[in-house]
Design a protein around this motif. Structure first.
Motif, PDB file in Angstrom:
ATOM      1  N   VAL A  77     -30.030 -22.448  12.112  1.00 38.76           N
ATOM      2  CA  VAL A  77     -29.489 -21.775  13.300  1.00 38.76           C
ATOM      3  C   VAL A  77     -29.503 -20.261  13.096  1.00 38.76           C
ATOM      4  CG1 VAL A  77     -27.423 -21.466  14.722  1.00 38.76           C
ATOM      5  CG2 VAL A  77     -28.091 -23.761  13.975  1.00 38.76           C
ATOM      6  N   ALA A  78     -29.118 -19.829  11.890  1.00 40.58           N
ATOM      7  CA  ALA A  78     -29.138 -18.397  11.572  1.00 40.58           C
ATOM      8  C   ALA A  78     -30.545 -17.833  11.711  1.00 40.58           C
ATOM      9  CB  ALA A  78     -28.619 -18.172  10.148  1.00 40.58           C
ATOM     10  N   ALA A  79     -31.549 -18.631  11.313  1.00 37.40           N
ATOM     11  CA  ALA A  79     -32.937 -18.175  11.380  1.00 37.40           C
ATOM     12  C   ALA A  79     -33.428 -17.979  12.804  1.00 37.40           C
ATOM     13  CB  ALA A  79     -33.844 -19.158  10.647  1.00 37.40           C
TER      14      ALA A  79
ATOM     15  N   ASN B  80     -31.431 -16.418  14.906  1.00 39.11           N
ATOM     16  CA  ASN B  80     -30.559 -15.320  15.340  1.00 39.11           C
ATOM     17  C   ASN B  80     -29.419 -15.812  16.222  1.00 39.11           C
ATOM     18  OD1 ASN B  80     -29.895 -12.518  15.327  1.00 39.11           O
ATOM     19  ND2 ASN B  80     -30.670 -12.333  17.422  1.00 39.11           N
ATOM     20  N   ALA B  81     -29.055 -17.086  16.054  1.00 36.36           N
ATOM     21  CA  ALA B  81     -27.998 -17.688  16.865  1.00 36.36           C
ATOM     22  C   ALA B  81     -26.725 -17.864  16.039  1.00 36.36           C
ATOM     23  CB  ALA B  81     -28.449 -19.042  17.408  1.00 36.36           C
ATOM     24  N   LEU B  82     -25.621 -18.082  16.724  1.00 36.69           N
ATOM     25  CA  LEU B  82     -24.347 -18.349  16.067  1.00 36.69           C
ATOM     26  C   LEU B  82     -24.068 -19.846  16.140  1.00 36.69           C
ATOM     27  CD1 LEU B  82     -22.169 -15.410  17.471  1.00 36.69           C
ATOM     28  CD2 LEU B  82     -23.552 -15.483  15.384  1.00 36.69           C
ATOM     29  N   PRO B  83     -23.838 -20.507  15.013  1.00 37.69           N
ATOM     30  CA  PRO B  83     -23.595 -21.949  15.031  1.00 37.69           C
ATOM     31  C   PRO B  83     -22.255 -22.259  15.692  1.00 37.69           C
ATOM     32  CG  PRO B  83     -23.134 -21.074  12.857  1.00 37.69           C
ATOM     33  CD  PRO B  83     -23.718 -19.939  13.658  1.00 37.69           C
ATOM     34  N   THR B  84     -22.219 -23.351  16.435  1.00 35.58           N
ATOM     35  CA  THR B  84     -20.986 -23.695  17.148  1.00 35.58           C
ATOM     36  C   THR B  84     -20.517 -25.121  16.859  1.00 35.58           C
ATOM     37  OG1 THR B  84     -22.391 -24.199  19.064  1.00 35.58           O
ATOM     38  CG2 THR B  84     -21.278 -22.056  19.049  1.00 35.58           C
ATOM     39  N   GLN B  85     -21.416 -26.088  16.817  1.00 36.68           N
ATOM     40  CA  GLN B  85     -21.037 -27.486  16.602  1.00 36.68           C
ATOM     41  C   GLN B  85     -22.043 -28.183  15.692  1.00 36.68           C
ATOM     42  OE1 GLN B  85     -21.324 -26.411  19.958  1.00 36.68           O
ATOM     43  NE2 GLN B  85     -19.159 -26.275  20.488  1.00 36.68           N
ATOM     44  N   ILE B  86     -21.594 -29.272  15.040  1.00 35.62           N
ATOM     45  CA  ILE B  86     -22.496 -30.163  14.323  1.00 35.62           C
ATOM     46  C   ILE B  86     -22.123 -31.606  14.659  1.00 35.62           C
ATOM     47  CG2 ILE B  86     -22.888 -28.598  12.392  1.00 35.62           C
ATOM     48  CD1 ILE B  86     -21.016 -30.472  10.723  1.00 35.62           C
TER      49      ILE B  86
ATOM     50  N   MET C 239     -25.270 -16.283   7.413  1.00 33.49           N
ATOM     51  CA  MET C 239     -24.722 -15.832   8.695  1.00 33.49           C
ATOM     52  C   MET C 239     -24.183 -14.419   8.599  1.00 33.49           C
ATOM     53  SD  MET C 239     -25.288 -17.946  11.052  1.00 33.49           S
ATOM     54  CE  MET C 239     -24.481 -16.809  12.163  1.00 33.49           C
ATOM     55  N   ASP C 240     -23.760 -14.010   7.395  1.00 32.46           N
ATOM     56  CA  ASP C 240     -23.238 -12.650   7.233  1.00 32.46           C
ATOM     57  C   ASP C 240     -24.283 -11.608   7.610  1.00 32.46           C
ATOM     58  OD1 ASP C 240     -24.716 -13.539   5.006  1.00 32.46           O
ATOM     59  OD2 ASP C 240     -23.737 -12.121   3.654  1.00 32.46           O
ATOM     60  N   VAL C 241     -25.529 -11.850   7.220  1.00 31.85           N
ATOM     61  CA  VAL C 241     -26.589 -10.894   7.526  1.00 31.85           C
ATOM     62  C   VAL C 241     -26.930 -10.924   9.015  1.00 31.85           C
ATOM     63  CG1 VAL C 241     -28.987 -10.268   7.072  1.00 31.85           C
ATOM     64  CG2 VAL C 241     -27.504 -10.984   5.189  1.00 31.85           C
ATOM     65  N   VAL C 242     -26.881 -12.097   9.624  1.00 31.40           N
ATOM     66  CA  VAL C 242     -27.113 -12.184  11.069  1.00 31.40           C
ATOM     67  C   VAL C 242     -26.092 -11.317  11.811  1.00 31.40           C
ATOM     68  CG1 VAL C 242     -27.107 -13.716  13.080  1.00 31.40           C
ATOM     69  CG2 VAL C 242     -28.166 -14.471  10.948  1.00 31.40           C
ATOM     70  N   HIS C 243     -24.835 -11.417  11.411  1.00 28.02           N
ATOM     71  CA  HIS C 243     -23.790 -10.589  12.036  1.00 28.02           C
ATOM     72  C   HIS C 243     -24.036  -9.098  11.771  1.00 28.02           C
ATOM     73  CE1 HIS C 243     -21.187 -13.770  13.529  1.00 28.02           C
ATOM     74  NE2 HIS C 243     -21.234 -14.373  12.357  1.00 28.02           N
ATOM     75  N   GLU C 244     -24.450  -8.772  10.552  1.00 27.75           N
ATOM     76  CA  GLU C 244     -24.667  -7.365  10.208  1.00 27.75           C
ATOM     77  C   GLU C 244     -25.852  -6.774  10.969  1.00 27.75           C
ATOM     78  OE1 GLU C 244     -24.984  -7.451   5.979  1.00 27.75           O
ATOM     79  OE2 GLU C 244     -22.875  -8.018   5.717  1.00 27.75           O
ATOM     80  N   LEU C 245     -26.899  -7.552  11.146  1.00 22.40           N
ATOM     81  CA  LEU C 245     -28.034  -7.066  11.940  1.00 22.40           C
ATOM     82  C   LEU C 245     -27.612  -6.805  13.379  1.00 22.40           C
ATOM     83  CD1 LEU C 245     -30.938  -9.334  10.607  1.00 22.40           C
ATOM     84  CD2 LEU C 245     -30.614  -6.890  10.173  1.00 22.40           C
ATOM     85  N   ARG C 246     -26.755  -7.680  13.900  1.00 15.65           N
ATOM     86  CA  ARG C 246     -26.252  -7.462  15.261  1.00 15.65           C
ATOM     87  C   ARG C 246     -25.432  -6.177  15.327  1.00 15.65           C
ATOM     88  NH1 ARG C 246     -24.782 -13.048  18.362  1.00 15.65           N
ATOM     89  NH2 ARG C 246     -26.726 -14.142  17.890  1.00 15.65           N
ATOM     90  N   ASP C 247     -24.632  -5.945  14.295  1.00 18.91           N
ATOM     91  CA  ASP C 247     -23.821  -4.724  14.266  1.00 18.91           C
ATOM     92  C   ASP C 247     -24.705  -3.478  14.225  1.00 18.91           C
ATOM     93  OD1 ASP C 247     -21.541  -6.255  14.307  1.00 18.91           O
ATOM     94  OD2 ASP C 247     -21.172  -6.134  12.143  1.00 18.91           O
ATOM     95  N   LEU C 248     -25.880  -3.609  13.606  1.00 15.97           N
ATOM     96  CA  LEU C 248     -26.822  -2.486  13.537  1.00 15.97           C
ATOM     97  C   LEU C 248     -27.661  -2.368  14.806  1.00 15.97           C
ATOM     98  CD1 LEU C 248     -28.147  -2.953   9.872  1.00 15.97           C
ATOM     99  CD2 LEU C 248     -26.745  -1.056  10.722  1.00 15.97           C
ATOM    100  N   GLY C 249     -27.469  -3.312  15.737  1.00 17.37           N
ATOM    101  CA  GLY C 249     -28.239  -3.302  16.977  1.00 17.37           C
ATOM    102  C   GLY C 249     -29.685  -3.701  16.775  1.00 17.37           C
ATOM    103  N   MET C 250     -29.942  -4.523  15.745  1.00 14.14           N
ATOM    104  CA  MET C 250     -31.310  -4.912  15.403  1.00 14.14           C
ATOM    105  C   MET C 250     -31.555  -6.375  15.706  1.00 14.14           C
ATOM    106  SD  MET C 250     -31.829  -3.026  11.741  1.00 14.14           S
ATOM    107  CE  MET C 250     -33.361  -3.935  11.539  1.00 14.14           C
ATOM    108  N   VAL C 251     -32.685  -6.647  16.348  1.00 17.20           N
ATOM    109  CA  VAL C 251     -33.149  -8.014  16.550  1.00 17.20           C
ATOM    110  C   VAL C 251     -34.479  -8.154  15.817  1.00 17.20           C
ATOM    111  CG1 VAL C 251     -33.878  -9.767  18.203  1.00 17.20           C
ATOM    112  CG2 VAL C 251     -32.018  -8.194  18.797  1.00 17.20           C
ATOM    113  N   PRO C 252     -34.560  -8.981  14.775  1.00 18.54           N
ATOM    114  CA  PRO C 252     -35.830  -9.151  14.060  1.00 18.54           C
ATOM    115  C   PRO C 252     -36.938  -9.590  14.999  1.00 18.54           C
ATOM    116  CG  PRO C 252     -34.023 -10.142  12.807  1.00 18.54           C
ATOM    117  CD  PRO C 252     -33.464  -9.782  14.157  1.00 18.54           C
TER     118      PRO C 252
END
Length: 342
Positions: A84-86, A88-94, A216-229
């Protein structure tokens, strides 16, 4: 009186109720969880849903000789969250599907679910259902993970272009070396059951193998930097395999510099002990569950000093091929030598 409860004493529905009693729902998009024919979810407006499924099969993906059930439960969730992280999404349920042999006790299944619960807590996901059945072979765990991403912001494997920077999170090779340690100690134990495993000096690589973390920490940090891979994939089958997946999907080649590949000192020490090439371990070991992604060259200044992101190369035109560049500047065509499921 035994403190171990046979599965047939509580039955399928009794086991489900025991699991349900330990589950707490936290996601606002979860309307109904365990207890009905299906869960009910309500993704927010302007959001897209991503879904990924992974199977973990005893004897193929894990060995219960040295894999604690709690760690296994945690890892089963983490590897799905990593997918899910790959995106660029936030996991919600399993949802969890479990095929369990009769040799397991109720308490053993509950220990597995304790690891699942701890991972759900760590990644802020809700366990909302699944299925439980018997098994005449080994233990099988199937987890489907759901996640949400802002419409249009999901990252695919196919978005990289020439000159994009190729980046990786964390460090590589640790999970593979952890497996080598565990396999060696298992062989010693099989030869002499009185032998005590010597694991105390390998905490880092064992943790990387037995209880990896989704980034997921890096996904959040990229969002904070305003970056979308521009493209992204998680490293499950080895760096070389994943680089080739990105290149194939994006229609590019790549140049990866051996001197830039990140390896932790404890991993390097174990590689030397086993007389294994650290570069091979990083390229082909697998199960690191780090993120491999590309960003435009213009993003260089934003990520060059990030403590947990390493720029390992860049994408090139497809005609230039996908090559590993040695310290001497020699290009070596990248080959897949990682885990093969079949």
């Amino acid at each position: 009186m035994s403190d171990v409860t046979p599965l047939d004493e509580v039955g399928e529905f009794g086991l489900i109720r025991r699991i349900q009693d330990t589950v707490q729902l936290n996601q606002p998009s979860t309307i109904l969880g365990i207890g009905d024919d299906a869960a009910i979810l309500a993704p927010a407006a302007g959001q897209e849903l991503v879904i990924s499924t992974d199977l973990l099969v005893e004897g193929v993906h894990f060995d219960l000789t040295f894999c604690p059930l709690k760690h296994l439960g945690y890892k089963a969730v983490a590897v799905n969250v990593s997918d899910v992280a790959a995106m660029n999404a936030l996991p919600t349920q399993i949802v969890v599907a479990l095929s369990v042999p009769s040799r397991f006790s109720v308490e053993a299944v509950e220990e597995l679910y304790e690891g699942i619960r701890l991972a759900c807590e760590a990644y802020n996901v809700d366990l909302v259902g699944g299925d439980t059945t018997g098994s005449r072979s080994g233990l099988t765990i199937g987890i489907t993970a759901l996640g949400q991403v802002e419409a249009g912001k999901a990252v695919r494997r196919s978005g990289a272009g020439p000159n994009d920077l190729l980046c990786v999170t964390g460090d590589l090779g640790g999970a593979y070396l952890g497996l080598q340690v565990l396999e060696r100690e298992k062989q010693a134990w099989q030869a002499d059951p009185e032998t005590q495993p010597e694991l105390d000096k390998y905490p880092y690589v064992l943790q990387r193998q037995l209880r990896p973390e989704a980034r997921m920490d890096v996904v959040h940090e990229l969002r904070d930097l305003g970056m979308v891979p521009t493209s992204m994939i998680d490293i499950s089958d080895g760096l070389a395999s994943e680089v080739l997946h990105l290149c194939q999907a994006s229609g590019t080649g790549a140049r990866i510099f051996t001197e830039n590949l990140p390896i932790a000192n404890p991993t390097l020490e174990v590689a030397e002990e086993f007389n294994l090439d650290p570069i091979m371990c990083m390229l082909n070991g697998g199960e690191d569950y780090e993120l491999l992604f590309t960003v435009p060259l213009s993003a260089h200044d934003k990520i060059k000093n990030h403590p947990d992101i390493t720029i390992i190369g860049h994408m090139v035109a497809k005609s230039e091929g996908t090559n590993l560049i040695t310290k001497a500047g020699q290009p070596i065509p990248l080959r897949v030598q990682g885990f093969n499921h079949f």
